[in-house]
Design a protein around this motif. Structure first.
Motif, PDB file in Angstrom:
ATOM      1  N   ASN A   1      19.704  37.550 -31.714  1.00  0.00           N
ATOM      2  CA  ASN A   1      18.962  36.341 -31.354  1.00  0.00           C
ATOM      3  C   ASN A   1      18.110  35.756 -32.465  1.00  0.00           C
TER       4      ASN A   1
ATOM      5  N   LYS B   1      20.521  26.446 -21.239  1.00  0.00           N
ATOM      6  CA  LYS B   1      21.890  26.625 -20.752  1.00  0.00           C
ATOM      7  C   LYS B   1      21.988  26.850 -19.250  1.00  0.00           C
TER       8      LYS B   1
ATOM      9  N   PRO C   1      17.082  27.072 -32.421  1.00  0.00           N
ATOM     10  CA  PRO C   1      17.578  28.375 -31.981  1.00  0.00           C
ATOM     11  C   PRO C   1      17.873  29.292 -33.159  1.00  0.00           C
TER      12      PRO C   1
ATOM     13  N   MET D   1      17.079  29.862 -24.868  1.00  0.00           N
ATOM     14  CA  MET D   1      18.500  29.629 -24.621  1.00  0.00           C
ATOM     15  C   MET D   1      18.796  29.572 -23.134  1.00  0.00           C
TER      16      MET D   1
ATOM     17  N   LYS E   1      24.686  32.500 -25.516  1.00  0.00           N
ATOM     18  CA  LYS E   1      24.780  31.969 -26.880  1.00  0.00           C
ATOM     19  C   LYS E   1      24.760  30.455 -26.828  1.00  0.00           C
ATOM     20  N   LEU E   2      23.914  29.871 -27.632  1.00  0.00           N
ATOM     21  CA  LEU E   2      23.808  28.417 -27.645  1.00  0.00           C
ATOM     22  C   LEU E   2      24.935  27.793 -28.444  1.00  0.00           C
TER      23      LEU E   2
END
Length: 285
Positions: free
Chosen positions: A102, A177, A131, A173, A11-12
């Protein structure tokens, strides 16, 4: 969520419910600019998605989508999106969950009149700096990659294209990340991989792809092949079944080209990127 090549959910942001927050944090939008983005709620059996209906400051100006404009969903297209998502939720929940986790905002794009000589209407698209936001056009009901087009729109194709963009979100993502690409990686200097089925495209950027773009496409095809096999088993219309079977075959050919080309360049990737490529290759070995 089971996504080929990607071991864990990423998860961003903790709060996915506010596009304005994402715009301010990622695109340096001011609060007043962010508030110019308008949307309507699409409810899918209790799950909310947001159909973007307009943006006076134009999110697309600084992107490769600047040949397009944001268009409000008309009643028919909204119903099409609703039908496609409901179809997945009721019949293929494993794919619907990937979308639900998403994708939050869906944007309808139309090619600008003055861009018809230099570009063609996109089918679907995602951007790393937005995102949970996906872009689609009317073509998403008629076309699936690599180049399979049908004359009558079908909810399976629209559902596939939305799922397609959900996978792009996962790749985006992961790149943001994790250690997928080296810190000094640049798309501008990346090695290019020829894309045979894109040789007729108007724009040069679509004929040979950078490694990050190839990683995206390989990841998408790896998951679309599984999506298509399950869909194919449920299709009863003979003409559509033949069309979709051809899409399965051409998709597999494209996937093999991408994966083999990517594997040859695996040393250009960082540790997590290598892991993703190895996971995909192992799954299909």
């Amino acid at each position: 969520m089971s996504v080929i090549g990607y071991r864990e959910k990423i998860k961003l942001l903790n709060n996915k419910d506010d596009l304005f927050i994402k715009l301010q944090k990622i695109n340096n939008y001011s609060e007043s600019q962010a508030e110019n983005v308008k949307y309507e709620i699409l409810n899918i059996s209790g799950d909310e998605f947001y159909l973007v209906s307009g943006d006076r400051d134009n999110l697309l100006k600084t992107t490769a989508l600047n040949t397009h404009r944001i268009t409000k969903f008309d009643k028919d297209f909204k119903n099409d999106v609703e039908e496609a998502l409901e179809y997945l939720k009721q019949n293929f929940e494993e794919f619907y969950i990937v979308i639900k986790e998403n994708v939050k905002y869906i944007v309808n794009l139309t090619l600008k009149e003055d861009s018809r000589d230099i570009d063609s209407t996109i089918t679907s698209c995602s951007l790393p700096n937005l995102p949970y936001v996906i872009f689609i056009s009317y073509k998403a009901g008629y076309h699936i990659p690599p180049s399979n087009v049908i004359s009558t729109k079908n909810k399976v194709l629209l559902a596939e294209n939305i799922y397609h963009e959900a996978i792009h979100q996962i790749v985006n993502m992961s790149i943001l990340k994790k250690n997928v690409l080296p810190k000094n990686y640049s798309s501008a200097t990346s090695p290019k991989i020829d894309i045979p089925w894109r040789k007729q495209q108007k724009e040069e950027r679509n004929k040979a792809w950078e490694l990050d773009r190839v990683l995206h496409a390989t990841s998408v095809y790896a998951n679309l092949l599984q999506f298509r096999k399950k869909m194919l088993n449920e299709i009863v219309n003979n003409d559509f079944k033949e069309f979709y079977k051809e899409a399965c075959n051409s998709g597999e050919e494209s996937f093999n080209h991408l994966l083999n080309s990517l594997y040859e360049k695996i040393d250009y990737f960082d540790v997590d990127g290598k892991d993703i490529i190895e996971n995909i290759k192992t799954y299909y070995s």
